[in-house]
Design a protein around this motif. Structure first.
Motif, PDB file in Angstrom:
ATOM      1  N   LYS A  55       7.070   0.583   2.854  1.00 34.39           N
ATOM      2  CA  LYS A  55       6.838  -0.051   1.552  1.00 34.39           C
ATOM      3  C   LYS A  55       5.344  -0.291   1.363  1.00 34.39           C
ATOM      4  O   LYS A  55       4.608  -0.440   2.324  1.00 34.39           O
ATOM      5  CB  LYS A  55       7.596  -1.383   1.525  1.00 34.39           C
ATOM      6  CG  LYS A  55       7.370  -2.268   0.337  1.00 34.39           C
ATOM      7  CD  LYS A  55       8.288  -3.484   0.324  1.00 34.39           C
ATOM      8  CE  LYS A  55       7.982  -4.493   1.393  1.00 34.39           C
ATOM      9  NZ  LYS A  55       8.770  -5.730   1.271  1.00 34.39           N
ATOM     10  N   VAL A  57       2.871  -3.057  -0.714  1.00 36.91           N
ATOM     11  CA  VAL A  57       2.820  -4.321  -1.450  1.00 36.91           C
ATOM     12  C   VAL A  57       1.485  -4.347  -2.191  1.00 36.91           C
ATOM     13  O   VAL A  57       0.425  -4.272  -1.565  1.00 36.91           O
ATOM     14  CB  VAL A  57       2.940  -5.541  -0.516  1.00 36.91           C
ATOM     15  CG1 VAL A  57       2.884  -6.837  -1.315  1.00 36.91           C
ATOM     16  CG2 VAL A  57       4.222  -5.472   0.312  1.00 36.91           C
ATOM     17  N   ASN A  82       8.769   3.005  -1.759  1.00 41.05           N
ATOM     18  CA  ASN A  82       9.123   1.692  -2.298  1.00 41.05           C
ATOM     19  C   ASN A  82       7.861   0.850  -2.423  1.00 41.05           C
ATOM     20  O   ASN A  82       6.984   0.899  -1.557  1.00 41.05           O
ATOM     21  CB  ASN A  82      10.115   0.970  -1.377  1.00 41.05           C
ATOM     22  CG  ASN A  82      11.497   1.566  -1.447  1.00 41.05           C
ATOM     23  OD1 ASN A  82      11.911   2.094  -2.474  1.00 41.05           O
ATOM     24  ND2 ASN A  82      12.208   1.506  -0.342  1.00 41.05           N
ATOM     25  N   TRP A  83       7.794   0.063  -3.489  1.00 41.77           N
ATOM     26  CA  TRP A  83       6.649  -0.823  -3.667  1.00 41.77           C
ATOM     27  C   TRP A  83       7.076  -2.069  -4.425  1.00 41.77           C
ATOM     28  O   TRP A  83       8.080  -2.065  -5.130  1.00 41.77           O
ATOM     29  CB  TRP A  83       5.495  -0.116  -4.379  1.00 41.77           C
ATOM     30  CG  TRP A  83       5.771   0.290  -5.799  1.00 41.77           C
ATOM     31  CD1 TRP A  83       6.353   1.458  -6.213  1.00 41.77           C
ATOM     32  CD2 TRP A  83       5.500  -0.468  -6.982  1.00 41.77           C
ATOM     33  NE1 TRP A  83       6.459   1.464  -7.581  1.00 41.77           N
ATOM     34  CE2 TRP A  83       5.933   0.299  -8.079  1.00 41.77           C
ATOM     35  CE3 TRP A  83       4.930  -1.715  -7.216  1.00 41.77           C
ATOM     36  CZ2 TRP A  83       5.812  -0.144  -9.386  1.00 41.77           C
ATOM     37  CZ3 TRP A  83       4.815  -2.164  -8.519  1.00 41.77           C
ATOM     38  CH2 TRP A  83       5.251  -1.373  -9.583  1.00 41.77           C
ATOM     39  N   VAL A  84       6.315  -3.126  -4.212  1.00 42.89           N
ATOM     40  CA  VAL A  84       6.512  -4.382  -4.929  1.00 42.89           C
ATOM     41  C   VAL A  84       5.140  -4.929  -5.311  1.00 42.89           C
ATOM     42  O   VAL A  84       4.132  -4.565  -4.710  1.00 42.89           O
ATOM     43  CB  VAL A  84       7.278  -5.449  -4.098  1.00 42.89           C
ATOM     44  CG1 VAL A  84       8.686  -4.999  -3.770  1.00 42.89           C
ATOM     45  CG2 VAL A  84       6.522  -5.815  -2.836  1.00 42.89           C
ATOM     46  N   TYR A  85       5.138  -5.805  -6.295  1.00 46.72           N
ATOM     47  CA  TYR A  85       3.905  -6.492  -6.683  1.00 46.72           C
ATOM     48  C   TYR A  85       4.070  -7.968  -6.375  1.00 46.72           C
ATOM     49  O   TYR A  85       5.091  -8.576  -6.710  1.00 46.72           O
ATOM     50  CB  TYR A  85       3.610  -6.306  -8.174  1.00 46.72           C
ATOM     51  CG  TYR A  85       2.414  -7.123  -8.609  1.00 46.72           C
ATOM     52  CD1 TYR A  85       1.127  -6.705  -8.314  1.00 46.72           C
ATOM     53  CD2 TYR A  85       2.576  -8.340  -9.265  1.00 46.72           C
ATOM     54  CE1 TYR A  85       0.020  -7.465  -8.672  1.00 46.72           C
ATOM     55  CE2 TYR A  85       1.490  -9.111  -9.634  1.00 46.72           C
ATOM     56  CZ  TYR A  85       0.210  -8.671  -9.330  1.00 46.72           C
ATOM     57  OH  TYR A  85      -0.884  -9.436  -9.676  1.00 46.72           O
ATOM     58  N   GLU A  86       3.087  -8.528  -5.698  1.00 50.60           N
ATOM     59  CA  GLU A  86       3.018  -9.971  -5.464  1.00 50.60           C
ATOM     60  C   GLU A  86       1.624 -10.416  -5.853  1.00 50.60           C
ATOM     61  O   GLU A  86       0.643  -9.931  -5.281  1.00 50.60           O
ATOM     62  CB  GLU A  86       3.312 -10.310  -4.004  1.00 50.60           C
ATOM     63  CG  GLU A  86       4.751 -10.032  -3.621  1.00 50.60           C
ATOM     64  CD  GLU A  86       5.195 -10.782  -2.380  1.00 50.60           C
ATOM     65  OE1 GLU A  86       4.759 -11.927  -2.176  1.00 50.60           O
ATOM     66  OE2 GLU A  86       5.979 -10.195  -1.629  1.00 50.60           O
TER      67      GLU A  86
END
Length: 178
Positions: A55, A57, A82-86
């Motif tokens: 992943k 981030v 896969n990636w997410v933003y925080e």
């Protein structure tokens, strides 16, 4: 003359996005801490795809897909990885710690270890954090790292482009974790 021929795309036997999504991932997360360039973000996605990274981030001002400039360098890897933003780097690092990741800052600090001297343990999960192109890692996150690693450099410049640095460290960890 040699009979060597370059391989065509169809000769490479690359997996499709669905197969990528189902594949066993390298236990490695890449965190981008205020990386500002969309081209660097795209290049890191593309490298993460190559090494089946778990992943990415994206934190702070780091641009997020979809965006034409990210896509230019990523060549579709934003669809596979896969990636997410925080928004907050501290929160992102705390969340990774809760998931038992060792947090590794890629930065020149007073306590940095050379990446070639660092022992990578196949039983561990790692989060590699890459910082802003000018300022490096955010000051507010420094107390959350387990260690800091740097890439040996012998020339006149004191740093590498963040996407080049990301490629080197992902490869170094991939070699031991795959």
């Amino acid at each position: 003359m040699s009979s060597t021929k370059k391989l065509k795309l169809e000769d490479l036997g690359r997996i499709d996005i669905e197969t990528f999504k189902e594949a066993k991932k390298t236990p490695l997360v890449v965190v981008l801490d205020n990386v500002r360039s969309m081209h660097n973000v795209g290049a890191i996605f593309r490298t993460a795809d190559a090494f089946l990274i778990e992943k990415i981030v994206l934190c702070g001002i780091t641009p997020q897909p979809p965006h034409r400039e990210i896509h230019k360098a990523a060549l579709g890897a934003t669809e596979s990885v896969n990636w997410v933003y925080e928004k907050d780097i501290t929160e992102a690092l705390q969340n990774l710690k809760k998931e038992s990741f060792k947090i590794i800052g890629i930065e020149q600090t007073t306590s940095s270890e050379t990446i070639t001297d660092y022992s990578i343990n196949k039983e561990e999960k790692y989060a590699l954090v890459l910082g802003n192109e000018v300022d490096g890692l955010s000051e507010e996150g420094l107390s959350h790292y387990d260690t800091f690693l740097e890439i040996p450099q012998l020339g006149t410049k004191h740093s590498l482009n963040v996407s080049v640095c990301g490629g080197i460290v992902m490869w170094e960890f991939f070699k031991y974790l795959k």
